[in-house]
Design a protein around this motif. Structure first.
Motif, PDB file in Angstrom:
ATOM      1  N   THR A  39       0.566 -41.468 -14.555  1.00  8.03           N
ATOM      2  CA  THR A  39       0.433 -40.754 -13.284  1.00  8.03           C
ATOM      3  C   THR A  39       1.651 -39.878 -12.973  1.00  8.03           C
ATOM      4  OG1 THR A  39       1.330 -42.637 -12.051  1.00  8.03           O
ATOM      5  CG2 THR A  39      -1.065 -42.518 -12.294  1.00  8.03           C
ATOM      6  N   ARG A  40       2.624 -39.836 -13.860  1.00  7.67           N
ATOM      7  CA  ARG A  40       3.813 -39.006 -13.647  1.00  7.67           C
ATOM      8  C   ARG A  40       3.469 -37.557 -13.986  1.00  7.67           C
ATOM      9  NH1 ARG A  40       8.497 -40.519 -17.236  1.00  7.67           N
ATOM     10  NH2 ARG A  40       8.523 -42.354 -15.921  1.00  7.67           N
ATOM     11  N   THR A  41       3.256 -36.766 -12.961  1.00  6.84           N
ATOM     12  CA  THR A  41       2.861 -35.372 -13.181  1.00  6.84           C
ATOM     13  C   THR A  41       4.067 -34.528 -13.568  1.00  6.84           C
ATOM     14  OG1 THR A  41       3.121 -34.839 -10.843  1.00  6.84           O
ATOM     15  CG2 THR A  41       0.928 -35.525 -11.563  1.00  6.84           C
ATOM     16  N   SER A  42       3.786 -33.434 -14.239  1.00  9.01           N
ATOM     17  CA  SER A  42       4.829 -32.477 -14.626  1.00  9.01           C
ATOM     18  C   SER A  42       4.220 -31.080 -14.565  1.00  9.01           C
ATOM     19  CB  SER A  42       5.348 -32.778 -16.023  1.00  9.01           C
ATOM     20  OG  SER A  42       4.345 -32.535 -16.987  1.00  9.01           O
ATOM     21  N   ARG A  43       5.064 -30.093 -14.630  1.00  8.60           N
ATOM     22  CA  ARG A  43       4.556 -28.718 -14.538  1.00  8.60           C
ATOM     23  C   ARG A  43       3.736 -28.326 -15.759  1.00  8.60           C
ATOM     24  NH1 ARG A  43       8.816 -25.003 -11.480  1.00  8.60           N
ATOM     25  NH2 ARG A  43       6.937 -23.771 -11.250  1.00  8.60           N
ATOM     26  N   SER A  44       4.049 -28.895 -16.909  1.00  6.32           N
ATOM     27  CA  SER A  44       3.392 -28.416 -18.114  1.00  6.32           C
ATOM     28  C   SER A  44       2.461 -29.425 -18.778  1.00  6.32           C
ATOM     29  CB  SER A  44       4.439 -27.972 -19.133  1.00  6.32           C
ATOM     30  OG  SER A  44       5.249 -29.068 -19.488  1.00  6.32           O
ATOM     31  N   ILE A  46       1.161 -33.114 -17.552  1.00  6.89           N
ATOM     32  CA  ILE A  46       0.183 -33.907 -16.807  1.00  6.89           C
ATOM     33  C   ILE A  46      -0.055 -33.275 -15.441  1.00  6.89           C
ATOM     34  CG2 ILE A  46      -0.275 -36.134 -15.724  1.00  6.89           C
ATOM     35  CD1 ILE A  46       1.291 -37.438 -18.000  1.00  6.89           C
ATOM     36  N   LYS A  47      -1.323 -33.127 -15.105  1.00  5.00           N
ATOM     37  CA  LYS A  47      -1.691 -32.507 -13.832  1.00  5.00           C
ATOM     38  C   LYS A  47      -2.687 -33.411 -13.109  1.00  5.00           C
ATOM     39  CE  LYS A  47      -3.811 -28.287 -12.048  1.00  5.00           C
ATOM     40  NZ  LYS A  47      -4.414 -27.007 -12.432  1.00  5.00           N
ATOM     41  N   ARG A  48      -2.440 -33.650 -11.836  1.00  2.84           N
ATOM     42  CA  ARG A  48      -3.388 -34.372 -10.981  1.00  2.84           C
ATOM     43  C   ARG A  48      -4.441 -33.358 -10.565  1.00  2.84           C
ATOM     44  NH1 ARG A  48      -6.186 -38.219  -8.943  1.00  2.84           N
ATOM     45  NH2 ARG A  48      -5.760 -39.045  -6.885  1.00  2.84           N
ATOM     46  N   LEU A  49      -5.699 -33.641 -10.839  1.00  3.90           N
ATOM     47  CA  LEU A  49      -6.763 -32.693 -10.545  1.00  3.90           C
ATOM     48  C   LEU A  49      -7.191 -32.801  -9.086  1.00  3.90           C
ATOM     49  CD1 LEU A  49      -8.848 -33.122 -13.803  1.00  3.90           C
ATOM     50  CD2 LEU A  49      -7.168 -31.362 -13.267  1.00  3.90           C
ATOM     51  N   ARG A  58      -5.310 -34.630 -16.015  1.00  3.56           N
ATOM     52  CA  ARG A  58      -5.463 -33.868 -17.250  1.00  3.56           C
ATOM     53  C   ARG A  58      -4.120 -33.856 -17.975  1.00  3.56           C
ATOM     54  NH1 ARG A  58      -4.186 -28.123 -16.792  1.00  3.56           N
ATOM     55  NH2 ARG A  58      -2.239 -29.078 -17.368  1.00  3.56           N
ATOM     56  N   LEU A  59      -4.153 -34.170 -19.261  1.00  3.48           N
ATOM     57  CA  LEU A  59      -2.977 -34.073 -20.121  1.00  3.48           C
ATOM     58  C   LEU A  59      -3.183 -32.890 -21.050  1.00  3.48           C
ATOM     59  CD1 LEU A  59      -0.337 -35.144 -21.464  1.00  3.48           C
ATOM     60  CD2 LEU A  59      -1.796 -36.629 -22.861  1.00  3.48           C
ATOM     61  N   ARG A  60      -2.182 -32.013 -21.119  1.00  3.43           N
ATOM     62  CA  ARG A  60      -2.259 -30.838 -21.991  1.00  3.43           C
ATOM     63  C   ARG A  60      -1.460 -31.104 -23.265  1.00  3.43           C
ATOM     64  NH1 ARG A  60       0.887 -26.864 -23.383  1.00  3.43           N
ATOM     65  NH2 ARG A  60       2.508 -27.381 -21.895  1.00  3.43           N
ATOM     66  N   VAL A  61      -2.104 -30.892 -24.402  1.00  2.00           N
ATOM     67  CA  VAL A  61      -1.453 -31.002 -25.703  1.00  2.00           C
ATOM     68  C   VAL A  61      -1.813 -29.739 -26.471  1.00  2.00           C
ATOM     69  CG1 VAL A  61      -1.213 -32.356 -27.814  1.00  2.00           C
ATOM     70  CG2 VAL A  61      -1.765 -33.507 -25.660  1.00  2.00           C
ATOM     71  N   ARG A  65      -7.138 -30.307 -24.079  1.00  2.00           N
ATOM     72  CA  ARG A  65      -7.053 -30.913 -22.752  1.00  2.00           C
ATOM     73  C   ARG A  65      -7.686 -32.301 -22.818  1.00  2.00           C
ATOM     74  NH1 ARG A  65      -4.248 -27.102 -23.032  1.00  2.00           N
ATOM     75  NH2 ARG A  65      -4.148 -25.354 -21.589  1.00  2.00           N
ATOM     76  N   ILE A  66      -6.949 -33.296 -22.316  1.00  2.00           N
ATOM     77  CA  ILE A  66      -7.421 -34.674 -22.293  1.00  2.00           C
ATOM     78  C   ILE A  66      -7.635 -35.048 -20.836  1.00  2.00           C
ATOM     79  CG2 ILE A  66      -6.866 -37.063 -22.886  1.00  2.00           C
ATOM     80  CD1 ILE A  66      -4.895 -35.782 -25.016  1.00  2.00           C
ATOM     81  N   PHE A  67      -8.859 -35.375 -20.482  1.00  2.00           N
ATOM     82  CA  PHE A  67      -9.185 -35.751 -19.111  1.00  2.00           C
ATOM     83  C   PHE A  67      -9.291 -37.267 -19.031  1.00  2.00           C
ATOM     84  CE2 PHE A  67     -10.848 -31.435 -19.562  1.00  2.00           C
ATOM     85  CZ  PHE A  67     -10.208 -30.834 -18.486  1.00  2.00           C
TER      86      PHE A  67
END
Length: 97
Positions: A39-44, A46-49, A58-61, A65-67
């Motif tokens: 749940t630790r969001t970051s700018r690039s 992890i994003k809380r939808l 959503r995790l960006r790799v 995109r991993i939901f």
């Protein structure tokens, strides 16, 4: 705290469909980012939808995109899709608030 990571059947299919090198990067990112602090969001990364109740995050790799959703002690991975398919997947698989 260490979270248990569970894959939805669709996410398992998505994961297996990835090329081996992409699959390795996704696996490493899941372990690094979701195992201990999902749940630790970051700018690039992890994003809380917003505007939908599921998926929560959503995790960006790279271009993937991993939901996923987070419960008390579990991370439930719902889908692993390319960036170009992410919006379509959210419209089809996301649940509005």
């Amino acid at each position: 705290m260490r979270y248990e990571i569970l894959f939805a059947p669709e996410a398992v299919e998505d994961f297996r469909a990835l090329k081996a090198n992409v699959r390795a990067r996704v696996r490493d990112a899941i372990e690094r980012h979701l195992r201990h602090a999902p749940t630790r969001t970051s700018r690039s990364r992890i994003k809380r939808l917003r505007g939908i109740s599921r998926p929560q995050y959503r995790l960006r790799v790279d271009g993937i995109r991993i939901f996923y959703d987070v419960t008390e002690d579990q991370v439930q991975i719902l889908a692993i899709v390319s960036k170009s398919e992410a919006e379509e997947w959210l419209e089809r698989g996301g649940e509005a608030t």
